[in-house]
Write an enzyme that holds these catalytic residues in place. Sequence first.
Site, PDB file in Angstrom:
ATOM      1  N   GLY A  11      50.177  38.671  32.831  1.00  0.00           N
ATOM      2  CA  GLY A  11      49.850  38.952  31.490  1.00  0.00           C
ATOM      3  C   GLY A  11      50.766  39.953  30.893  1.00  0.00           C
ATOM      4  N   GLY A  14      51.352  42.885  33.602  1.00  0.00           N
ATOM      5  CA  GLY A  14      52.079  42.274  34.843  1.00  0.00           C
ATOM      6  C   GLY A  14      53.597  41.894  34.664  1.00  0.00           C
ATOM      7  N   ASP A  33      49.476  34.145  38.714  1.00  0.00           N
ATOM      8  CA  ASP A  33      48.281  33.995  37.697  1.00  0.00           C
ATOM      9  C   ASP A  33      47.515  32.858  37.786  1.00  0.00           C
ATOM     10  OD1 ASP A  33      47.910  36.031  34.753  1.00  0.00           O
ATOM     11  OD2 ASP A  33      47.038  34.025  34.763  1.00  0.00           O
ATOM     12  N   ASN A  95      35.123  41.801  35.551  1.00  0.00           N
ATOM     13  CA  ASN A  95      36.462  42.403  36.354  1.00  0.00           C
ATOM     14  C   ASN A  95      36.191  42.827  37.605  1.00  0.00           C
ATOM     15  OD1 ASN A  95      37.768  42.027  33.842  1.00  0.00           O
ATOM     16  ND2 ASN A  95      38.337  44.110  33.348  1.00  0.00           N
ATOM     17  N   ASN A 120      40.822  47.720  34.413  1.00  0.00           N
ATOM     18  CA  ASN A 120      39.988  48.409  34.067  1.00  0.00           C
ATOM     19  C   ASN A 120      38.501  48.105  34.089  1.00  0.00           C
ATOM     20  OD1 ASN A 120      41.197  51.000  33.119  1.00  0.00           O
ATOM     21  ND2 ASN A 120      42.062  49.985  31.248  1.00  0.00           N
ATOM     22  N   HIS A 175      40.155  57.572  34.298  1.00  0.00           N
ATOM     23  CA  HIS A 175      40.623  57.157  33.215  1.00  0.00           C
ATOM     24  C   HIS A 175      39.681  56.820  31.884  1.00  0.00           C
ATOM     25  CE1 HIS A 175      44.100  55.250  31.092  1.00  0.00           C
ATOM     26  NE2 HIS A 175      43.668  54.143  31.258  1.00  0.00           N
TER      27      HIS A 175
HETATM   28  N1  APR Z   1      43.510  35.907  39.153  1.00  0.00           N
HETATM   29  C1  APR Z   1      44.522  35.820  38.424  1.00  0.00           C
HETATM   30  N2  APR Z   1      44.813  36.450  37.410  1.00  0.00           N
HETATM   31  C2  APR Z   1      43.987  36.444  36.635  1.00  0.00           C
HETATM   32  C3  APR Z   1      42.628  36.152  37.021  1.00  0.00           C
HETATM   33  C4  APR Z   1      42.259  35.926  38.317  1.00  0.00           C
HETATM   34  N3  APR Z   1      41.152  35.873  38.820  1.00  0.00           N
HETATM   35  N4  APR Z   1      41.716  36.461  35.973  1.00  0.00           N
HETATM   36  C5  APR Z   1      42.635  36.734  34.874  1.00  0.00           C
HETATM   37  N5  APR Z   1      43.982  36.777  35.145  1.00  0.00           N
HETATM   38  C6  APR Z   1      44.993  37.056  34.505  1.00  0.00           C
HETATM   39  C7  APR Z   1      44.991  36.369  33.034  1.00  0.00           C
HETATM   40  O1  APR Z   1      45.313  34.924  33.201  1.00  0.00           O
HETATM   41  C8  APR Z   1      46.067  37.219  32.434  1.00  0.00           C
HETATM   42  O2  APR Z   1      47.174  36.638  32.405  1.00  0.00           O
HETATM   43  O3  APR Z   1      45.235  38.377  34.223  1.00  0.00           O
HETATM   44  C9  APR Z   1      46.056  38.432  33.219  1.00  0.00           C
HETATM   45  C10 APR Z   1      45.545  39.682  32.174  1.00  0.00           C
HETATM   46  O4  APR Z   1      46.752  39.984  31.493  1.00  0.00           O
HETATM   47  P1  APR Z   1      46.251  40.378  29.762  1.00  0.00           P
HETATM   48  O5  APR Z   1      45.392  39.783  29.537  1.00  0.00           O
HETATM   49  O6  APR Z   1      47.820  40.148  29.135  1.00  0.00           O
HETATM   50  O7  APR Z   1      45.980  41.760  29.984  1.00  0.00           O
HETATM   51  P2  APR Z   1      47.050  43.347  30.256  1.00  0.00           P
HETATM   52  O8  APR Z   1      47.288  43.687  28.670  1.00  0.00           O
HETATM   53  O9  APR Z   1      48.109  42.708  31.103  1.00  0.00           O
HETATM   54  O10 APR Z   1      46.112  44.096  30.898  1.00  0.00           O
HETATM   55  C11 APR Z   1      45.877  43.909  32.291  1.00  0.00           C
HETATM   56  O11 APR Z   1      44.670  46.008  32.539  1.00  0.00           O
HETATM   57  O12 APR Z   1      44.085  47.453  30.784  1.00  0.00           O
HETATM   58  C12 APR Z   1      43.776  46.747  31.981  1.00  0.00           C
HETATM   59  O13 APR Z   1      41.408  45.891  32.414  1.00  0.00           O
HETATM   60  C13 APR Z   1      42.480  45.739  31.418  1.00  0.00           C
HETATM   61  O14 APR Z   1      42.259  43.463  32.115  1.00  0.00           O
HETATM   62  C14 APR Z   1      43.270  44.231  31.708  1.00  0.00           C
HETATM   63  C15 APR Z   1      44.304  44.626  32.605  1.00  0.00           C
END
Ligand code: APR
Length: 318
Positions: A11, A14, A33, A95, A120, A175
Site C-alpha cells: 500500500g 510499503g 500484497d 490487525n 498499528n 506510538h
Molecule cells: N496480507 C498482505 N497484505 C495485506 C493483508 C494481508 N493479510 N491485509 C491487508 N493487506 C494490504 C492491503 O491490501 C494494503 O495494500 O496492506 C496494505 C496496507 O496499505 P495501506 O492501506 O495503503 O496502508 P498504509 O498507509 O500503507 O499503512 C500501513 O500502517 O499506519 C499503519 O496500521 C496502519 O494498516 C496501516 C499500516
Amino acid sequence: MRKKITIVGAGQTGATLAHWLAQRSDVDIVLFDIVEGMPQGKALDLMEAMPIIGSDAKITGTNGWDETADSDIVVITSGLPRKPGMSRDDLLKINAGIVRDVTRNVVAKSPNSILMLLTNPLDAMCHIALQESGFPPERVFGQAGILDTARFSAFIAMELNASVSDVNAYVLGGHGDDMVPLVGSTNVGGIPVSKLIPAERLEAIVDRARKGGGEIVALLKTGSAFYAPSAALAQMIDSVLNDRKRILPCAVFTGQNAGNYGVSGLYLGLPARLGAAGVEEVVSIDLTANEQAALQKSAASVKELVEALKSFDPPMLS
Ligand code: APR
C-alpha cells in the site's frame, strides 16, 4: 552481497518504502500484497524507473509467499486503518489477525529473517509477531520513534528556520498520544531548545508532534501518513544492512529489563542500537522524573492493549 527485503503490504507505506530502498543498487525487493496485480504493477513501474535513476535494485511484486523465500529483512505494513464505526478493539483484533497470519507465512519461508513492524497499534502488533515467529526479540522490532522524533525535529526546525540536521531530539514511549519527547535533552546545534523557543511555544510544538499522525489523516481524508513512516523504515534497514550500529528510537522488547527504564516484558519505544543482528542493545538514557513518569504512563497504555489481546476469545496472545 545483495540483500533481499520483502515488504508485506504494498500500500502507501510499503510501496513508498520500496521507492526509497530502490535508490540503492544492492537490494532485491519483493512487494507482497493480497490485492491481485497491484504489487506486480507497482514493482514493474519501479523497475522501469531504475534506468532513469541508475540503480540496479531489483523489484518484484507478488501475491504468493514462495517469492519471499530467504529474505534477510521482512517489513510488515499490512493492515487496515481504523474506519468510522470501528471500535479500537475491532481494529486491534483485525490487525492482530493479519499480522499473525502474515508472520506465520513469513517465518515458514524466511526463518532467519529480521522482522520490522509498522502495522498499528504498533507496540501490540510487535507482541503478536514475536509470539508467532518464535524469533528472539532482537529480530522482531517496530518503527515508531524515528517518525515521532522526525516530526518533533521538523517542527522545531520550521519554528527556528534551522537546518533539520542541527536538531538533535529523541521521542520515546509507545506510538500514541502519550509518547515521550525528551525536551530536556533536545538541542539545536548544541544549544538547549528551551533557550531558543519560549516554553509556551515549545509546549505547542510537543503537542503537535504528539498529534502528528492525526493532523495528516485530517488533511488527507483518505489514508494516513506514508512518506515519513517509510523513510523511517528505510533508515532502520540501512543501519541493519550496513551494520552501522546507529542508535535509533524503535519499538523494542524490554525482556526482563532492558536499559534503565524500569519496564519489563513489553514492547516500547526506546533507543536501540541497530546492527546486522537486529537490536544489538537497548541504550540507557538518564530520564528526568517527569520523563520517567511519562514513560511509565506510555508503558501502561501498551500493557492495556496487550491485556486486551489476551482477553479475546480465542486469545490472540498467550
Ligand atoms: N496480507 C498482505 N497484505 C495485506 C493483508 C494481508 N493479510 N491485509 C491487508 N493487506 C494490504 C492491503 O491490501 C494494503 O495494500 O496492506 C496494505 C496496507 O496499505 P495501506 O492501506 O495503503 O496502508 P498504509 O498507509 O500503507 O499503512 C500501513 O500502517 O499506519 C499503519 O496500521 C496502519 O494498516 C496501516 C499500516
